[in-house]
Structure formats: structure tokens, C-alpha cells
Write a protein that holds these residues in place. Sequence first.
Motif, PDB file in Angstrom:
ATOM      1  N   ALA A  32      74.391  19.380  56.840  1.00 43.26           N
ATOM      2  CA  ALA A  32      73.971  18.766  55.582  1.00 43.26           C
ATOM      3  C   ALA A  32      73.727  19.825  54.522  1.00 43.26           C
ATOM      4  O   ALA A  32      74.001  19.616  53.328  1.00 43.26           O
ATOM      5  N   ARG A  33      73.198  20.976  54.928  1.00 37.36           N
ATOM      6  CA  ARG A  33      73.006  22.078  53.994  1.00 37.36           C
ATOM      7  C   ARG A  33      74.350  22.517  53.395  1.00 37.36           C
ATOM      8  O   ARG A  33      74.453  22.805  52.192  1.00 37.36           O
ATOM      9  N   GLU A  34      75.371  22.576  54.243  1.00 33.65           N
ATOM     10  CA  GLU A  34      76.702  22.972  53.780  1.00 33.65           C
ATOM     11  C   GLU A  34      77.229  21.985  52.747  1.00 33.65           C
ATOM     12  O   GLU A  34      77.792  22.365  51.724  1.00 33.65           O
ATOM     13  N   VAL A  35      77.068  20.701  53.038  1.00 29.70           N
ATOM     14  CA  VAL A  35      77.550  19.677  52.115  1.00 29.70           C
ATOM     15  C   VAL A  35      76.787  19.752  50.793  1.00 29.70           C
ATOM     16  O   VAL A  35      77.370  19.648  49.710  1.00 29.70           O
ATOM     17  N   ALA A  36      75.476  19.935  50.871  1.00 27.13           N
ATOM     18  CA  ALA A  36      74.660  20.010  49.663  1.00 27.13           C
ATOM     19  C   ALA A  36      75.060  21.195  48.793  1.00 27.13           C
ATOM     20  O   ALA A  36      75.003  21.121  47.557  1.00 27.13           O
ATOM     21  N   HIS A  37      75.476  22.292  49.413  1.00 24.33           N
ATOM     22  CA  HIS A  37      75.868  23.493  48.671  1.00 24.33           C
ATOM     23  C   HIS A  37      77.314  23.428  48.189  1.00 24.33           C
ATOM     24  O   HIS A  37      77.759  24.310  47.448  1.00 24.33           O
ATOM     25  N   ALA A  38      78.032  22.415  48.622  1.00 22.77           N
ATOM     26  CA  ALA A  38      79.447  22.310  48.277  1.00 22.77           C
ATOM     27  C   ALA A  38      79.620  21.858  46.820  1.00 22.77           C
ATOM     28  O   ALA A  38      78.656  21.571  46.109  1.00 22.77           O
ATOM     29  N   ASP A  39      80.870  21.772  46.387  1.00 19.15           N
ATOM     30  CA  ASP A  39      81.164  21.361  45.015  1.00 19.15           C
ATOM     31  C   ASP A  39      81.051  19.846  44.867  1.00 19.15           C
ATOM     32  O   ASP A  39      80.930  19.102  45.840  1.00 19.15           O
ATOM     33  N   ASP A  40      81.105  19.387  43.624  1.00 17.57           N
ATOM     34  CA  ASP A  40      80.927  17.964  43.333  1.00 17.57           C
ATOM     35  C   ASP A  40      81.994  17.098  43.996  1.00 17.57           C
ATOM     36  O   ASP A  40      81.704  15.993  44.459  1.00 17.57           O
ATOM     37  N   LEU A  41      83.240  17.584  44.029  1.00 14.58           N
ATOM     38  CA  LEU A  41      84.318  16.792  44.626  1.00 14.58           C
ATOM     39  C   LEU A  41      84.078  16.589  46.116  1.00 14.58           C
ATOM     40  O   LEU A  41      84.280  15.489  46.649  1.00 14.58           O
ATOM     41  N   THR A  42      83.637  17.629  46.812  1.00 15.51           N
ATOM     42  CA  THR A  42      83.339  17.511  48.240  1.00 15.51           C
ATOM     43  C   THR A  42      82.239  16.489  48.470  1.00 15.51           C
ATOM     44  O   THR A  42      82.342  15.643  49.366  1.00 15.51           O
ATOM     45  N   ARG A  43      81.193  16.544  47.677  1.00  9.13           N
ATOM     46  CA  ARG A  43      80.098  15.577  47.839  1.00  9.13           C
ATOM     47  C   ARG A  43      80.534  14.173  47.473  1.00  9.13           C
ATOM     48  O   ARG A  43      80.080  13.188  48.065  1.00  9.13           O
ATOM     49  N   GLU A  44      81.441  14.049  46.500  1.00  4.22           N
ATOM     50  CA  GLU A  44      81.962  12.729  46.124  1.00  4.22           C
ATOM     51  C   GLU A  44      82.704  12.088  47.291  1.00  4.22           C
ATOM     52  O   GLU A  44      82.500  10.914  47.617  1.00  4.22           O
ATOM     53  N   TRP A  45      83.563  12.876  47.940  1.00  2.81           N
ATOM     54  CA  TRP A  45      84.301  12.358  49.086  1.00  2.81           C
ATOM     55  C   TRP A  45      83.374  12.122  50.275  1.00  2.81           C
ATOM     56  O   TRP A  45      83.569  11.191  51.052  1.00  2.81           O
ATOM     57  N   ASN A  46      82.355  12.929  50.406  1.00  2.00           N
ATOM     58  CA  ASN A  46      81.359  12.753  51.463  1.00  2.00           C
ATOM     59  C   ASN A  46      80.680  11.392  51.333  1.00  2.00           C
ATOM     60  O   ASN A  46      80.573  10.631  52.297  1.00  2.00           O
TER      61      ASN A  46
ATOM     62  N   VAL B 240      67.264  16.372  43.687  1.00  2.00           N
ATOM     63  CA  VAL B 240      67.347  15.715  44.984  1.00  2.00           C
ATOM     64  C   VAL B 240      68.770  15.217  45.211  1.00  2.00           C
ATOM     65  O   VAL B 240      69.381  14.625  44.321  1.00  2.00           O
ATOM     66  N   LEU B 241      69.284  15.474  46.390  1.00  2.00           N
ATOM     67  CA  LEU B 241      70.587  14.961  46.801  1.00  2.00           C
ATOM     68  C   LEU B 241      70.436  14.210  48.118  1.00  2.00           C
ATOM     69  O   LEU B 241      69.560  14.520  48.916  1.00  2.00           O
ATOM     70  N   VAL B 242      71.307  13.243  48.346  1.00  2.00           N
ATOM     71  CA  VAL B 242      71.419  12.609  49.657  1.00  2.00           C
ATOM     72  C   VAL B 242      72.862  12.774  50.100  1.00  2.00           C
ATOM     73  O   VAL B 242      73.785  12.368  49.396  1.00  2.00           O
ATOM     74  N   VAL B 243      73.050  13.426  51.244  1.00  2.00           N
ATOM     75  CA  VAL B 243      74.395  13.682  51.765  1.00  2.00           C
ATOM     76  C   VAL B 243      74.483  13.186  53.201  1.00  2.00           C
ATOM     77  O   VAL B 243      73.467  12.920  53.847  1.00  2.00           O
ATOM     78  N   ALA B 244      75.710  13.073  53.692  1.00  2.00           N
ATOM     79  CA  ALA B 244      75.937  12.627  55.068  1.00  2.00           C
ATOM     80  C   ALA B 244      76.543  13.771  55.869  1.00  2.00           C
ATOM     81  O   ALA B 244      77.391  14.511  55.369  1.00  2.00           O
TER      82      ALA B 244
ATOM     83  N   VAL C 156      68.100  16.124  50.624  1.00  3.63           N
ATOM     84  CA  VAL C 156      68.041  17.560  50.377  1.00  3.63           C
ATOM     85  C   VAL C 156      67.386  17.811  49.026  1.00  3.63           C
ATOM     86  O   VAL C 156      67.804  17.234  48.016  1.00  3.63           O
ATOM     87  N   ILE C 157      66.370  18.645  49.014  1.00  2.00           N
ATOM     88  CA  ILE C 157      65.746  19.067  47.757  1.00  2.00           C
ATOM     89  C   ILE C 157      66.254  20.467  47.429  1.00  2.00           C
ATOM     90  O   ILE C 157      66.171  21.378  48.255  1.00  2.00           O
ATOM     91  N   LEU C 158      66.788  20.620  46.233  1.00  2.00           N
ATOM     92  CA  LEU C 158      67.296  21.901  45.762  1.00  2.00           C
ATOM     93  C   LEU C 158      66.356  22.482  44.720  1.00  2.00           C
ATOM     94  O   LEU C 158      65.770  21.748  43.925  1.00  2.00           O
ATOM     95  N   THR C 159      66.212  23.796  44.704  1.00  2.00           N
ATOM     96  CA  THR C 159      65.418  24.457  43.683  1.00  2.00           C
ATOM     97  C   THR C 159      66.215  24.506  42.378  1.00  2.00           C
ATOM     98  O   THR C 159      67.398  24.138  42.334  1.00  2.00           O
TER      99      THR C 159
END
Length: 232
Positions: free
Chosen positions: A204-218, A193-197, A154-157
Amino acid sequence: MGIPKWTIKGIVDDFDECGCCGRRGLKRTVALMPLDADGNEDGTAEDVVYYGTSCAATALGRTQGKVTDTARAAQAERDAYARRIISIYAPVEFAHVRDKARVYYRRNQHQRDTGVKATEVVAKLLAEARATLADTTTGPARPSRIEDFRRYLVILTSDRRIHLVRRVPRDEAKRQEQDTAAQRRADEIRGSVLVVAALDAEAAREVAHADDLTREWNTRAWQAAHVGSHTT
């Protein structure tokens, strides 16, 4: 206007006989769930009937085109929501109660301090989402496990909007090529740039927009589910 007797669950092509008029050889049928007097679903998968689009239109008081479009949209929306729920909450299903609550309340701040128990709600949401994707009334069961997650780049602006989402390729050389191109593009727009599952690109868009803790657990859940595997 009276309360409708049916709700549309989806549209299928593996039932070719109309459960209303008995006509055979249909290209597709509409899956209909009966409703009770209050307009709530009144049954399980065994109670769903499959009508041809013409009979379904008559039963629902709509045109055939409207019934077909509604059936497809209903199924797509229901499955998409389930995939988002699983992609966000399945990674924290067995997390510490504190972390699970933090993930839930950050996405549902209006429920904080209302007596809503995050652990119970998360368990219910996951159960319902898995049941949706396991429902075979409109076709085969769909992927719903963490093992079914795929990685997305995911590429974020600069203001954290989604610029691009792409499935991470399995091939290592292609993956490196994708990483290089993505970082170059991110630098051009001063983004990141992010890489999420997730189960699909929209989730994946939802995960990318989530908070750091959510992405950490992801990330942690993805790694645990693919220990010793090179699958992306």
C-alpha cells in the motif's frame, strides 16, 4: 571458494522429516533448491528438498542460527516483493498499452527509449510474482489476486512522505470514525489522506507513493473486483 550447491527457499513447519539424515519429528525444516554449476536454480518445486536446520547448516557451510534467520528472511523478502509487484501492476494488466507503458516507465525511467517493451516486462513480472505466491514449497499458496486486495488508509505529510498506514475496517461506523480521525491528523500536519488497495500494508505504501495514473487504475481495479460487494 566453490559455488554453493543449494539456495534457501524458506523455512516450513509442515515437513517434519529431514531429507538428508531421515530424522523425524522436527519442529521445522529448511527448503533447499539445488543449483547448477553456474549457481543458478536447477529445478522446480518438485526438486526442493527439506533438511533439518542442522543438516541444512552442514550442507551450506553455515551455523544453524544463520541458516534459520536466512531462510525466514529470504521467504519474507521474496513474498513481499511479489505482493508489491502485483499491487502495482495487476490493476493495469488489461489496461490500454499506452497506460500500461506510462505506469511502467514512470517507475523505470532508465528503461525508457531502450527498446524494452513495457507490456512484455509487466506480463513477465506479474507471472513471476504470482508463481512466487503460488509456490507451496514453503507453505500454502498466498493471496495474489486483485480480489484479495484490501483497502488501506494512508496519511501523507506535506512533502509526500508516509506518515501512517492503516487497514480500512469492514464496519461502516468504524470506517467513518477512522476517516474523521485521519483527516483531523492530516490537517494537523498539513498533509493529505489517500485510500489505496493492495495485498498488504507495505505494498500500500508503494501504491500511495506512485503516480496519479497508477492510483487511478488501482481504484478502478478495486471497484471492478468488488462490484456489488461491501467487502473492504
